[in-house]
Design a protein around this motif. Structure first.
Motif, mmCIF file in Angstrom:
data_model
loop_
_atom_site.group_PDB
_atom_site.id
_atom_site.type_symbol
_atom_site.label_atom_id
_atom_site.label_comp_id
_atom_site.label_asym_id
_atom_site.label_seq_id
_atom_site.Cartn_x
_atom_site.Cartn_y
_atom_site.Cartn_z
ATOM 1 N N VAL A 68 0.824 -1.212 0.000
ATOM 2 C CA VAL A 68 0.000 0.000 0.000
ATOM 3 C C VAL A 68 0.857 1.261 0.000
ATOM 4 C CG1 VAL A 68 -0.250 0.121 2.527
ATOM 5 C CG2 VAL A 68 -2.034 1.071 1.051
ATOM 6 N N ASN A 69 2.023 1.228 0.645
ATOM 7 C CA ASN A 69 2.891 2.404 0.680
ATOM 8 C C ASN A 69 3.404 2.784 -0.700
ATOM 9 O OD1 ASN A 69 2.696 2.843 3.441
ATOM 10 N ND2 ASN A 69 4.392 1.450 3.918
ATOM 11 N N ASP A 70 3.506 1.796 -1.593
ATOM 12 C CA ASP A 70 3.977 2.068 -2.954
ATOM 13 C C ASP A 70 2.904 2.716 -3.821
ATOM 14 O OD1 ASP A 70 6.411 0.903 -2.314
ATOM 15 O OD2 ASP A 70 5.773 -1.091 -2.966
ATOM 16 N N ARG A 71 1.644 2.723 -3.326
ATOM 17 C CA ARG A 71 0.541 3.264 -4.116
ATOM 18 C C ARG A 71 0.041 4.617 -3.618
ATOM 19 N NH1 ARG A 71 -3.676 0.266 -3.137
ATOM 20 N NH2 ARG A 71 -2.803 -1.291 -1.733
ATOM 21 N N LYS A 72 0.567 5.085 -2.484
ATOM 22 C CA LYS A 72 0.053 6.315 -1.889
ATOM 23 C C LYS A 72 0.312 7.545 -2.750
ATOM 24 C CE LYS A 72 0.249 4.854 2.945
ATOM 25 N NZ LYS A 72 0.961 4.996 4.242
ATOM 26 N N ASP A 73 1.415 7.546 -3.469
ATOM 27 C CA ASP A 73 1.787 8.725 -4.254
ATOM 28 C C ASP A 73 1.419 8.601 -5.726
ATOM 29 O OD1 ASP A 73 2.904 9.942 -1.984
ATOM 30 O OD2 ASP A 73 4.802 8.883 -2.273
ATOM 31 N N VAL A 74 0.586 7.627 -6.060
ATOM 32 C CA VAL A 74 0.154 7.416 -7.444
ATOM 33 C C VAL A 74 -1.225 8.051 -7.649
ATOM 34 C CG1 VAL A 74 -0.411 5.688 -9.185
ATOM 35 C CG2 VAL A 74 1.453 5.264 -7.555
ATOM 36 N N ARG A 75 -1.361 8.887 -8.680
ATOM 37 C CA ARG A 75 -2.625 9.539 -9.046
ATOM 38 C C ARG A 75 -3.273 10.244 -7.834
ATOM 39 N NH1 ARG A 75 -2.966 4.764 -12.412
ATOM 40 N NH2 ARG A 75 -4.150 3.643 -10.830
ATOM 41 N N VAL A 76 -2.482 11.024 -7.151
ATOM 42 C CA VAL A 76 -2.940 11.682 -5.913
ATOM 43 C C VAL A 76 -4.081 12.664 -6.185
ATOM 44 C CG1 VAL A 76 -2.275 13.202 -4.003
ATOM 45 C CG2 VAL A 76 -0.720 11.394 -4.778
ATOM 46 N N LEU A 77 -3.975 13.469 -7.239
ATOM 47 C CA LEU A 77 -5.017 14.456 -7.541
ATOM 48 C C LEU A 77 -6.348 13.774 -7.824
ATOM 49 C CD1 LEU A 77 -3.075 17.037 -9.742
ATOM 50 C CD2 LEU A 77 -3.706 17.231 -7.328
ATOM 51 N N GLU A 78 -6.296 12.656 -8.540
ATOM 52 C CA GLU A 78 -7.520 11.913 -8.846
ATOM 53 C C GLU A 78 -8.162 11.383 -7.560
ATOM 54 O OE1 GLU A 78 -4.657 11.677 -10.392
ATOM 55 O OE2 GLU A 78 -4.877 11.221 -12.538
ATOM 56 N N LYS A 79 -7.336 10.877 -6.669
ATOM 57 C CA LYS A 79 -7.853 10.332 -5.409
ATOM 58 C C LYS A 79 -8.488 11.421 -4.549
ATOM 59 C CE LYS A 79 -4.493 6.578 -5.434
ATOM 60 N NZ LYS A 79 -3.226 6.060 -4.885
ATOM 61 N N LYS A 80 -7.885 12.583 -4.536
ATOM 62 C CA LYS A 80 -8.446 13.698 -3.754
ATOM 63 C C LYS A 80 -9.801 14.135 -4.316
ATOM 64 C CE LYS A 80 -4.076 15.619 -2.048
ATOM 65 N NZ LYS A 80 -4.379 15.432 -0.618
ATOM 66 N N GLU A 81 -9.934 14.124 -5.632
ATOM 67 C CA GLU A 81 -11.208 14.496 -6.258
ATOM 68 C C GLU A 81 -12.292 13.472 -5.914
ATOM 69 O OE1 GLU A 81 -13.986 16.662 -8.160
ATOM 70 O OE2 GLU A 81 -11.918 17.280 -7.751
ATOM 71 N N ILE A 82 -11.941 12.201 -5.950
ATOM 72 C CA ILE A 82 -12.888 11.150 -5.580
ATOM 73 C C ILE A 82 -13.300 11.305 -4.115
ATOM 74 C CG2 ILE A 82 -13.157 8.644 -5.240
ATOM 75 C CD1 ILE A 82 -11.145 8.336 -7.632
ATOM 76 N N ALA A 83 -12.328 11.619 -3.261
ATOM 77 C CA ALA A 83 -12.605 11.790 -1.833
ATOM 78 C C ALA A 83 -13.613 12.908 -1.591
ATOM 79 C CB ALA A 83 -11.306 12.067 -1.073
ATOM 80 N N LYS A 84 -13.476 14.019 -2.310
ATOM 81 C CA LYS A 84 -14.419 15.139 -2.163
ATOM 82 C C LYS A 84 -15.839 14.693 -2.504
ATOM 83 C CE LYS A 84 -11.063 18.765 -3.314
ATOM 84 N NZ LYS A 84 -10.664 19.740 -4.362
ATOM 85 N N LYS A 85 -15.974 13.960 -3.594
ATOM 86 C CA LYS A 85 -17.298 13.481 -4.006
ATOM 87 C C LYS A 85 -17.884 12.532 -2.969
ATOM 88 C CE LYS A 85 -16.561 13.805 -9.032
ATOM 89 N NZ LYS A 85 -16.587 13.049 -10.307
ATOM 90 N N ALA A 86 -17.029 11.674 -2.411
ATOM 91 C CA ALA A 86 -17.499 10.709 -1.417
ATOM 92 C C ALA A 86 -17.957 11.403 -0.143
ATOM 93 C CB ALA A 86 -16.387 9.704 -1.106
#
Length: 253
Positions: A68-86
């Motif tokens: 999981v630590n290897d995936r934290k910095d991948v597509r960060v902006l996309e994840k933040k946008e999804i988080a806002k919607k959620a």
């Protein structure tokens, strides 16, 4: 029409529809079926698609276990946008479940920043540590057998604890989503079985996933798209893909 132009249009059609048929392409391009078969063979050799009987489907990448630590910095902006919607779906007083996912980690960060008066239940260690500081959000942590790669607890003991709860909403990460056959997959069986119980114990469950996950597969299919209430993505899908997901009876957010 030049062969290269026809190849480009075949790939564009495949991307939109998820499958192409030799007979249909022959009619579309006004060429023989043998010509289309040669086109598909050329594209398969170029690793652009996969041949099946009577046509072709897209190539999907099968992912294997990644820490999981290897995936934290991948597509960060996309994840933040999804988080806002959620987070916008969450009402005060709700009890929600955040499973092990780098996207649910972003959801947890936003819940903490907004100091929401809700109950968060999770089996992910990184999410637990966010709520160790004083805030209105109540945390319930689910234990069990520690999976170091996933940074959390999964398996039989974890599942037994989850069975005792009823969640208003749950947000679940995925490794891959196949829009055309409905498969939702993860890395391994224990994680998948844990996710199954989360869905079963939730009034509403949401897939949280970057668009890129629609072309990847995990090792274990833990649900069908129609078992969820909604699909939350960072961007608007093209109309055909959006309608295909809606055919499963779920909301696209």
């Amino acid at each position: 029409m030049l062969a290269q132009e026809r190849h480009n249009q075949i790939l564009a059609k495949l991307n939109l529809e998820g499958q192409v048929r030799v007979k249909d392409l022959s009619l579309d391009f006004q060429v023989t079926e043998d010509c289309i078969r040669k086109d598909l063979n050329i594209l398969e050799k170029a690793n652009k698609l996969k041949r099946i009987h009577g046509g072709a489907i897209p190539i999907r990448v099968n992912l294997h276990t990644i820490h999981v630590n290897d995936r934290k910095d991948v597509r960060v902006l996309e994840k933040k946008e999804i988080a806002k919607k959620a987070v916008d779906l969450i009402k005060l007083g709700m009890t929600i479940f955040l499973d092990i996912s780098t996207i649910t980690l972003e959801i947890a960060k936003l819940i903490y920043q907004r100091n929401l008066n809700i109950v968060v239940v999770t089996n992910m260690i990184d999410i637990m540590t966010i709520f160790t500081q004083d805030c209105q959000t109540q945390l319930i942590f689910i234990g069990g057998e520690l999976n170091h790669a996933k940074d959390g607890f999964i398996g039989a003991i974890t599942i037994d604890q989850i069975k005792d709860y009823q969640f208003d909403m749950s947000f679940l990460g995925v490794v891959g989503i196949d829009i055309y056959n409905g498969n939702v997959s993860t890395y391994d069986v224990n994680d998948g079985l844990t996710k199954k119980e989360i869905i079963h114990s939730s009034k509403k469950s949401y897939i949280v996933s970057e668009y890129a996950k629609t072309t990847t597969d995990g090792n274990y299919c833990y649900a069908n798209i129609n078992e969820f209430s909604g699909f939350i993505c960072e961007k608007k899908l093209d109309l055909k893909k959006e309608n295909k997901i809606k055919d499963y009876g779920i909301e696209v957010i």
